[in-house]
Design an enzyme around this catalytic site. Structure first.
Site, PDB file in Angstrom:
ATOM      1  N   CYS A  65      33.905 -69.226  17.530  1.00  0.00           N
ATOM      2  CA  CYS A  65      32.641 -68.353  18.286  1.00  0.00           C
ATOM      3  C   CYS A  65      31.769 -69.314  18.862  1.00  0.00           C
ATOM      4  O   CYS A  65      31.640 -70.326  19.039  1.00  0.00           O
ATOM      5  CB  CYS A  65      32.088 -67.704  17.055  1.00  0.00           C
ATOM      6  N   CYS A  69      24.883 -69.419  15.988  1.00  0.00           N
ATOM      7  CA  CYS A  69      23.757 -69.146  14.667  1.00  0.00           C
ATOM      8  C   CYS A  69      24.050 -70.070  13.957  1.00  0.00           C
ATOM      9  O   CYS A  69      25.076 -70.438  13.424  1.00  0.00           O
ATOM     10  CB  CYS A  69      24.530 -67.846  14.326  1.00  0.00           C
ATOM     11  N   CYS A  72      26.063 -69.791  10.661  1.00  0.00           N
ATOM     12  CA  CYS A  72      27.303 -69.363  10.330  1.00  0.00           C
ATOM     13  C   CYS A  72      28.345 -70.265  10.308  1.00  0.00           C
ATOM     14  O   CYS A  72      28.500 -71.216  11.533  1.00  0.00           O
ATOM     15  CB  CYS A  72      27.771 -68.200  11.613  1.00  0.00           C
ATOM     16  N   CYS A 109      35.452 -52.779   6.522  1.00  0.00           N
ATOM     17  CA  CYS A 109      34.558 -53.365   7.486  1.00  0.00           C
ATOM     18  C   CYS A 109      35.304 -54.223   8.329  1.00  0.00           C
ATOM     19  O   CYS A 109      35.865 -55.149   7.819  1.00  0.00           O
ATOM     20  CB  CYS A 109      33.616 -54.053   6.893  1.00  0.00           C
ATOM     21  N   CYS A 142      34.169 -49.267   9.639  1.00  0.00           N
ATOM     22  CA  CYS A 142      33.101 -49.771  10.191  1.00  0.00           C
ATOM     23  C   CYS A 142      33.239 -50.932  11.130  1.00  0.00           C
ATOM     24  O   CYS A 142      34.245 -51.891  10.623  1.00  0.00           O
ATOM     25  CB  CYS A 142      31.944 -50.186   9.164  1.00  0.00           C
ATOM     26  N   CYS A 202      24.560 -49.825  10.670  1.00  0.00           N
ATOM     27  CA  CYS A 202      24.490 -50.740   9.660  1.00  0.00           C
ATOM     28  C   CYS A 202      23.949 -52.002  10.109  1.00  0.00           C
ATOM     29  O   CYS A 202      24.293 -52.598  10.955  1.00  0.00           O
ATOM     30  CB  CYS A 202      25.807 -50.942   9.202  1.00  0.00           C
ATOM     31  N   ARG A 272      23.147 -52.658   0.458  1.00  0.00           N
ATOM     32  CA  ARG A 272      24.508 -53.207   0.147  1.00  0.00           C
ATOM     33  C   ARG A 272      24.053 -54.611  -0.435  1.00  0.00           C
ATOM     34  O   ARG A 272      23.653 -55.587   0.494  1.00  0.00           O
ATOM     35  CB  ARG A 272      25.282 -53.249   1.076  1.00  0.00           C
TER      36      ARG A 272
END
Length: 398
Positions: A65, A69, A72, A109, A142, A202, A272
Site C-alpha cells: 500500500c 498509516c 497498518c 467484507c 460490504c 460502516c 462490531r
C-alpha cells in the site's frame, strides 16, 4: 451507580450522553467493571436482543500500500512479514467468501489495500460482488477499498454492494500523528459518499494506539454525528515491522470499558468487535458479547484470528445466538422495515411489544475478571501473521 443508571436510561431513549459521562465510563475502576458491562448490556439487548451478527473478511489484495498509516502491516515501508499478493480473481474471491458463509457469516467484507480504487478496480470488485450474490442468497456484501472518487460508490451500489466501510480510526486532532498521506477530512468525505449513494455506511475506530480518553470520546462522537449503521471497534495489533509495534496500552478491562462507552454513545447501531479481540480481550471475549452485537468470524486481513468453530461455541456458551440472513440486523427505526414494533426479540424471528427484560450480570463470567489494578503484559505470542485462506492454497479457519 447513578452514572450507569443515567446512561442506561439515555441508551434506551437513543439520547446522546454528555462527553463527561462518556469519559466517566472510561475512568471507572476494575471493581465496577461488571456493573459497567451489565448496564451497557441492557442497552444492547433493548435494540438487538441476544443476536450476534457474523461477518467474514476477504482480503482481495494484500500489502504494497502507498499510504503510511502507522498502525497498518500493509503500509508503505512496512517490514511486517505478511502475505503480499495482487488482486484475487472474482471466482477466487467468491470461493474464499463461500467459506465464511458456510461458517455462518451473514456479511462478506471485501477489502483491498491501497489509497483508493481506480475505475478498473471498481469493475473488478463489481464482478466479485455479483459472483458472491449469485451464489449466496441473502448474504450482504460490504466493500472496503479506500478513498472513493465521485461516482464510484454509486457503481458499487449498482453492482449489488450493500455497504461500504471506511474507518475514521482516531480523533481528528491526532489523525496527523498516525497518517500523513491523506487526511481525516478525506475519510469523512468517503463515508459521506457512501451514504449519498444509498450504501449502508460502516465506520469505526482503532483503540490502543497511545490515544487519550479524550481522543477516544472525540472519535466516537464524530462517528455518532456521521451516523453509520455499523461501528467496528478494532484494538491495535502491534505488528513487528510497523511504527506502533511497541504500543501495548490495553488490558482486557480497558478494552471492555471502551466497548461499553461506544455502546452508550451509539446505542442502536451495529457495534462490531473487530481486529485485535483475541490479542487484548483473550479469555474475556465472552463478556464483550454483552456489549457488541457483531463480530468477525475467523481470520482478519493479515493476522490470524480465533477459529470459526471456537467463535460459534463462544457465542452459544455465552447464551447468545447467531443472526440469520433472514433477519434484519438494525432496529426498525434505522432499517425502515422489519417488525411492527420497535423491539425485535426471539433472535429476530418474532416481535415483542416491550423491551427484553434486563438480565442479571453474567455470574459465570465474573471469575474471569482480574483483581483491581492487575496489569496485563504484552502478549506478542498472540500476534500471528495469516498464512491461510485468501491468497494461499490452504483452507481458512472459518
Amino acid at each position: 451507580m447513578d452514572l450507569l443508571n443515567t446512561l442506561v436510561e439515555k441508551g434506551l431513549r437513543r439520547e446522546l450522553p454528555t462527553r463527561e459521562e462518556a469519559l466517566a465510563v472510561l475512568a471507572t475502576s476494575d471493581d465496577d467493571l461488571l456493573d459497567v458491562v451489565a448496564a451497557a448490556g441492557k442497552v444492547r439487548r433493548q435494540w438487538f436482543g441476544r443476536r450476534v451478527k457474523l461477518n467474514y473478511l476477504v482480503n482481495l489484495k494484500s500489502g504494497l500500500c502507498p499510504e503510511d498509516c502507522s498502525y497498518c502491516s500493509q503500509r508503505l515501508g512496512s517490514k511486517a512479514e505478511i502475505l503480499k499478493y495482487t488482486w484475487l480473481k472474482p471466482d477466487e474471491a467468491s470461493e474464499a467468501a463461500a467459506a465464511g458463509v458456510a461458517g455462518g457469516a451473514k456479511r462478506v467484507c471485501l477489502v483491498a489495500s491501497g489509497r483508493g480504487p481506480t475505475d478498473r478496480d471498481v469493475d473488478r470488485v463489481s464482478k466479485t460482488i455479483e459472483a458472491i450474490k449469485e451464489q449466496n442468497e441473502g448474504v450482504e456484501v460490504c466493500a472496503c477499498l479506500g478513498l472513493l472518487s465521485d461516482g464510484q460508490a454509486e457503481r458499487l451500489r449498482e453492482a449489488g454492494a450493500d455497504a461500504y466501510n471506511h474507518n475514521l480510526n482516531t480523533s481528528e486532532g491526532t489523525y496527523g500523528d498516525i497518517t500523513t498521506t491523506h487526511t481525516y477530512a478525506d475519510r469523512v468525505d468517503t463515508v459521506n459518499k457512501a451514504h449519498a449513494a444509498g450504501l449502508s455506511a460502516c465506520s469505526g475506530l482503532i483503540a490502543g494506539m497511545g490515544e487519550s480518553d479524550e481522543d477516544l470520546v472525540d472519535v466516537v462522537y464524530a462517528l455518532r454525528e456521521l451516523d453509520p449503521d455499523s461501528v467496528p471497534v478494532n484494538f491495535l495489533i502491534p505488528f513487528e515491522g510497523t511504527p506502533l509495534a511497541k504500543e501495548w496500552n490495553l488490558t482486557p478491562q480497558r478494552a471492555l470499558r471502551i466497548l461499553a462507552m461506544v455502546r452508550f454513545v451509539c446505542p442502536d447501531v451495529e457495534v462490531r468487535l473487530a481486529g485485535g479481540r483475541e490479542v487484548h480481550l483473550r479469555t474475556m471475549q465472552p463478556l464483550a458479547l454483552h456489549l457488541v452485537n457483531s463480530i468477525f468470524l475467523g481470520d482478519y486481513l493479515t493476522s490470524e484470528g480465533q477459529a470459526g468453530k471456537a467463535d460459534l461455541e463462544m457465542i452459544t456458551d455465552a447464551g447468545f445466538e447467531v443472526e440469520g440472513t433472514d433477519t434484519t440486523t438494525l432496529p426498525e427505526h434505522r432499517s425502515g422495515g422489519g417488525c411492527a414494533t420497535s423491539v425485535c426479540g426471539d433472535g429476530g424471528t418474532g416481535c415483542s411489544d416491550s423491551a427484553p427484560a434486563a438480565e442479571a450480570t453474567p455470574a459465570a463470567s465474573a471469575a474471569s475478571v482480574p483483581a483491581s489494578g492487575a496489569a496485563s503484559g504484552a502478549r506478542t505470542d498472540l500476534v500471528s501473521v495469516r498464512r491461510r485462506g485468501a491468497g494461499t492454497d490452504l483452507a481458512p479457519n472459518a
